[in-house]
Every structure is written in structure tokens, then in C-alpha cells.
Design a protein around this motif. Structure first.
Motif, PDB file in Angstrom:
ATOM      1  N   ASN A 134       0.816  -1.212   0.000  1.00  0.00           N
ATOM      2  CA  ASN A 134       0.000   0.000   0.000  1.00  0.00           C
ATOM      3  C   ASN A 134       0.851   1.264   0.000  1.00  0.00           C
ATOM      4  OD1 ASN A 134      -3.142  -0.520   0.451  1.00  0.00           O
ATOM      5  ND2 ASN A 134      -2.017  -2.137   1.490  1.00  0.00           N
ATOM      6  N   THR A 135       1.937   1.255   0.767  1.00  0.00           N
ATOM      7  CA  THR A 135       2.805   2.428   0.772  1.00  0.00           C
ATOM      8  C   THR A 135       3.462   2.629  -0.584  1.00  0.00           C
ATOM      9  OG1 THR A 135       3.262   2.043   3.125  1.00  0.00           O
ATOM     10  CG2 THR A 135       4.704   3.565   1.966  1.00  0.00           C
ATOM     11  N   LEU A 136       3.909   1.544  -1.196  1.00  0.00           N
ATOM     12  CA  LEU A 136       4.513   1.642  -2.521  1.00  0.00           C
ATOM     13  C   LEU A 136       3.501   2.175  -3.540  1.00  0.00           C
ATOM     14  CD1 LEU A 136       6.959   1.119  -4.345  1.00  0.00           C
ATOM     15  CD2 LEU A 136       6.155  -1.243  -4.612  1.00  0.00           C
ATOM     16  N   ALA A 137       2.262   1.696  -3.463  1.00  0.00           N
ATOM     17  CA  ALA A 137       1.230   2.198  -4.373  1.00  0.00           C
ATOM     18  C   ALA A 137       1.001   3.692  -4.165  1.00  0.00           C
ATOM     19  CB  ALA A 137      -0.071   1.434  -4.159  1.00  0.00           C
ATOM     20  N   GLY A 138       1.030   4.143  -2.900  1.00  0.00           N
ATOM     21  CA  GLY A 138       0.861   5.563  -2.631  1.00  0.00           C
ATOM     22  C   GLY A 138       2.008   6.400  -3.152  1.00  0.00           C
ATOM     23  N   LEU A 139       3.220   5.910  -2.982  1.00  0.00           N
ATOM     24  CA  LEU A 139       4.383   6.643  -3.481  1.00  0.00           C
ATOM     25  C   LEU A 139       4.390   6.714  -5.000  1.00  0.00           C
ATOM     26  CD1 LEU A 139       7.109   5.143  -1.096  1.00  0.00           C
ATOM     27  CD2 LEU A 139       6.154   7.447  -1.000  1.00  0.00           C
ATOM     28  N   ARG A 140       3.870   5.677  -5.647  1.00  0.00           N
ATOM     29  CA  ARG A 140       3.840   5.654  -7.109  1.00  0.00           C
ATOM     30  C   ARG A 140       2.674   6.454  -7.683  1.00  0.00           C
ATOM     31  NH1 ARG A 140       8.772   4.498  -8.781  1.00  0.00           N
ATOM     32  NH2 ARG A 140       9.453   2.354  -8.459  1.00  0.00           N
ATOM     33  N   SER A 141       1.696   6.839  -6.845  1.00  0.00           N
ATOM     34  CA  SER A 141       0.490   7.489  -7.362  1.00  0.00           C
ATOM     35  C   SER A 141       0.554   9.009  -7.322  1.00  0.00           C
ATOM     36  CB  SER A 141      -0.732   7.013  -6.564  1.00  0.00           C
ATOM     37  OG  SER A 141      -0.640   7.428  -5.204  1.00  0.00           O
ATOM     38  N   VAL A 142       1.705   9.570  -6.998  1.00  0.00           N
ATOM     39  CA  VAL A 142       1.839  11.034  -6.993  1.00  0.00           C
ATOM     40  C   VAL A 142       1.638  11.568  -8.405  1.00  0.00           C
ATOM     41  CG1 VAL A 142       3.410  12.957  -6.523  1.00  0.00           C
ATOM     42  CG2 VAL A 142       3.406  10.949  -5.035  1.00  0.00           C
ATOM     43  N   GLU A 143       0.912  12.666  -8.522  1.00  0.00           N
ATOM     44  CA  GLU A 143       0.636  13.239  -9.845  1.00  0.00           C
ATOM     45  C   GLU A 143       1.941  13.680 -10.516  1.00  0.00           C
ATOM     46  OE1 GLU A 143      -2.276  16.286  -9.923  1.00  0.00           O
ATOM     47  OE2 GLU A 143      -3.661  15.222  -8.606  1.00  0.00           O
ATOM     48  N   PRO A 144       2.134  13.300 -11.775  1.00  0.00           N
ATOM     49  CA  PRO A 144       3.363  13.690 -12.489  1.00  0.00           C
ATOM     50  C   PRO A 144       3.565  15.197 -12.545  1.00  0.00           C
ATOM     51  CG  PRO A 144       2.211  11.973 -13.691  1.00  0.00           C
ATOM     52  CD  PRO A 144       1.300  12.393 -12.579  1.00  0.00           C
ATOM     53  N   ALA A 145       2.474  15.958 -12.632  1.00  0.00           N
ATOM     54  CA  ALA A 145       2.605  17.419 -12.700  1.00  0.00           C
ATOM     55  C   ALA A 145       3.230  17.973 -11.421  1.00  0.00           C
ATOM     56  CB  ALA A 145       1.237  18.059 -12.941  1.00  0.00           C
ATOM     57  N   LEU A 146       2.879  17.379 -10.278  1.00  0.00           N
ATOM     58  CA  LEU A 146       3.469  17.844  -9.023  1.00  0.00           C
ATOM     59  C   LEU A 146       4.949  17.462  -8.950  1.00  0.00           C
ATOM     60  CD1 LEU A 146       0.589  17.033  -6.493  1.00  0.00           C
ATOM     61  CD2 LEU A 146       1.266  19.258  -7.401  1.00  0.00           C
ATOM     62  N   ARG A 147       5.283  16.290  -9.453  1.00  0.00           N
ATOM     63  CA  ARG A 147       6.704  15.913  -9.494  1.00  0.00           C
ATOM     64  C   ARG A 147       7.484  16.901 -10.363  1.00  0.00           C
ATOM     65  NH1 ARG A 147       7.946  10.912  -7.493  1.00  0.00           N
ATOM     66  NH2 ARG A 147       6.247   9.398  -7.262  1.00  0.00           N
ATOM     67  N   ASP A 148       6.904  17.232 -11.518  1.00  0.00           N
ATOM     68  CA  ASP A 148       7.578  18.177 -12.409  1.00  0.00           C
ATOM     69  C   ASP A 148       7.737  19.541 -11.746  1.00  0.00           C
ATOM     70  OD1 ASP A 148       7.687  16.212 -14.311  1.00  0.00           O
ATOM     71  OD2 ASP A 148       5.895  16.883 -15.395  1.00  0.00           O
ATOM     72  N   LEU A 149       6.729  19.956 -10.981  1.00  0.00           N
ATOM     73  CA  LEU A 149       6.805  21.243 -10.290  1.00  0.00           C
ATOM     74  C   LEU A 149       7.938  21.243  -9.269  1.00  0.00           C
ATOM     75  CD1 LEU A 149       5.540  24.049  -9.880  1.00  0.00           C
ATOM     76  CD2 LEU A 149       4.051  23.004  -8.140  1.00  0.00           C
ATOM     77  N   PHE A 150       8.058  20.171  -8.496  1.00  0.00           N
ATOM     78  CA  PHE A 150       9.142  20.075  -7.516  1.00  0.00           C
ATOM     79  C   PHE A 150      10.496  20.062  -8.226  1.00  0.00           C
ATOM     80  CE2 PHE A 150       6.054  19.530  -4.357  1.00  0.00           C
ATOM     81  CZ  PHE A 150       6.640  19.417  -3.115  1.00  0.00           C
TER      82      PHE A 150
END
Length: 260
Positions: free
Chosen positions: A138-154
Motif C-alpha cells: 500500500n505504501t509503494l502504491a501511494g508513493l507511485r500514485s503522486v501526480e506527475p505534474a506535481l513531481r515536475d513542479l518540484f
């Protein structure tokens, strides 16, 4: 509108009362032998007579279950973070985490006794093995489900790997983590009981698993039911504590908990 505490507990309590009344009536009317299916009144009487022994067993089992649960929470989160950091690492190691979910704990419990010795450590490891996979998955699924746009923003603002993990990925994965912990809470008690079947304790510190085996060998079905019900109550209590903590943590910002 949120239900009041009384409205929340009234339906399951009513269902429980109806079930117990039907159980008692059918056991009496059909003259079912007590060693096959004792009526609830006999189970309650056995629980009252052996209350001290059952309470001591519950404390022993709770210690092992809690140790296994907290170990699975810590190790599961760390393992999920490590797997999420690298796709090749995930592909290489994730199948072995699935192995922890599929391994028959009864089959490897004798090995735990050889490696850890009989007692608390072996039973806690049994609880850990049974409960760690839901936390990882479940934790791995949560870490993988972050929106790509937010990753790009960071990434655009130059956030480092640790800052992204702490400020974006872990908060996003928190609802999934809470779900994994809820599942692990019940599984930890199951793992502890199964571990006690093999690992065991000394007679003055017997857990509920040992009491279940002892009652079965003596055909004390009433006491067996009392021990099983107490073990179920222990699992419900641990699940309820994790659920309450998760609701308090998420209810102010996550949609799944706002209206509960």
C-alpha cells in the motif's frame, strides 16, 4: 450529517444480540452436544471462571502482536521507500516481498523457533512476516500514485530527492499507508496466534494460541470459544486504534475521511 456514537454502534450491537439469542435457542432446542457447539451462556461462564488465565494470555499475545505490528510498520515503510526509489530495484526485489504474503507461516514457524528460540521473539517475528506485506504494497502504491505534474513542479524548483520524498511523496502516500496499517493490525494478531501454536511460551506465560490448543485437547469447547473470541477482540481493538489514529490524521484534508 455524521451519525452519533450511539447510532454508529447500535446496528452491529443489535445484530450481535440477535445472533447470540438464535445461537442459544438453537443449541438448546436441538440438544447440540456442548463439546461440538456450546451455547453462549456456557461460553460466557467459562470466560468468567477462567478470566484471569484468559486475561494473562491476552496480554502475552498482545505483546507479540504489537511488537510484530510496529516492526512491520517501520520495515514496510522503509522497504517501500527503497523500492519506489528505483524501478530496477523494485523489479528485482518486489517479488520477494510477495513471498512474505504467500509463505505458509505454519510451515516455517518451526524454523523461527530454531532461529529465535521459543517465546516472544519467535511469535513477534511470525506476526511481522504475516503483517508486513500490506504495509509495503500500500505504501509503494501511494508513493507511485503522486501526480506527475506535481513531481515536475518540484523538479522545476530544484527540490532534492529527500525534500520531494518528505514534502510530496510521503504526504500523498499517507492514505495508502493508513490502509496498509489497518490491514496489518488484524493480520499481526493472526500471525501471533499461529506463531504461538508452534513457538509457544512457558506455562506461566501462555498466550491465547496456547490456550486454544490446550482447550481443544481437553475438549473444553466453551473455553476454546472464549479464547477465540478474546483473540478476535484483541484484533478488533488493534484495528480500531489504528483506524482512529488514521481518521484523526486524515480527516482535515483527505476526502475519504472528511465526511466520516
Amino acid at each position: 450529517m455524521r451519525p452519533t456514537p450511539l447510532q454508529a454502534v447500535a446496528p452491529p450491537l443489535a445484530a450481535l444480540v440477535i445472533l447470540l439469542v438464535l445461537w442459544e435457542a438453537l443449541a438448546r432446542a436441538l440438544s447440540v452436544p456442548a463439546y461440538l457447539l456450546p451455547p453462549p451462556s456456557d461460553v460466557a461462564r467459562a470466560g468468567a471462571v477462567n478470566a484471569a488465565t484468559l486475561l494473562a494470555g491476552a496480554v502475552t499475545t498482545a505483546k507479540a502482536a504489537l511488537a510484530g505490528f510496529f516492526l512491520s510498520a517501520a520495515a514496510g515503510v522503509l522497504a517501500a521507500i527503497a523500492l519506489a526509489s528505483s524501478r530496477p530495484l523494485e523489479r528485482a526485489l518486489y517479488p520477494y516481498t510477495v513471498f512474505l504474503q504467500t509463505v505458509p507461516i505454519v510451515a516455517i514457524a518451526p524454523l523461527l523457533v530454531l532461529w529465535c528460540g521459543p517465546g516472544l521473539r519467535a511469535v513477534a517475528v511470525s506476526a511481522f512476516i504475516v503483517s508486513v506485506f500490506p504495509v509495503i504494497a500500500n505504501t509503494l502504491a501511494g508513493l507511485r500514485s503522486v501526480e506527475p505534474a506535481l513531481r515536475d513542479l518540484f523538479r522545476l524548483y530544484g527540490a532534492g530527492r529527500f525534500a520531494t520524498l518528505r514534502k510530496l511523496e510521503l504526504p500523498s502516500a499517507l492514505p495508502h499507508l493508513v490502509t496498509g496499517l489497518r490491514i496489518a493490525a488484524g493480520l499481526a494478531v493472526i500471525g501471533a496466534i499461529v506463531g504461538e501454536f508452534v513457538a509457544g511460551f512457558s506455562e506461566d506465560a501462555a498466550g491465547l494460541g496456547i490456550l486454544v490448543l490446550s482447550a481443544y485437547r481437553q475438549l473444553r469447547t466453551d473455553l476454546l470459544f472464549a479464547a477465540v473470541l478474546l483473540a478476535s477482540g484483541l484484533g478488533l481493538a488493534l484495528f480500531g486504534a489504528v483506524d482512529l489514529a488514521g481518521r484523526r490524521l486524515l480527516r482535515r484534508w483527505h476526502p475519504s475521511e472528511i465526511n466520516r
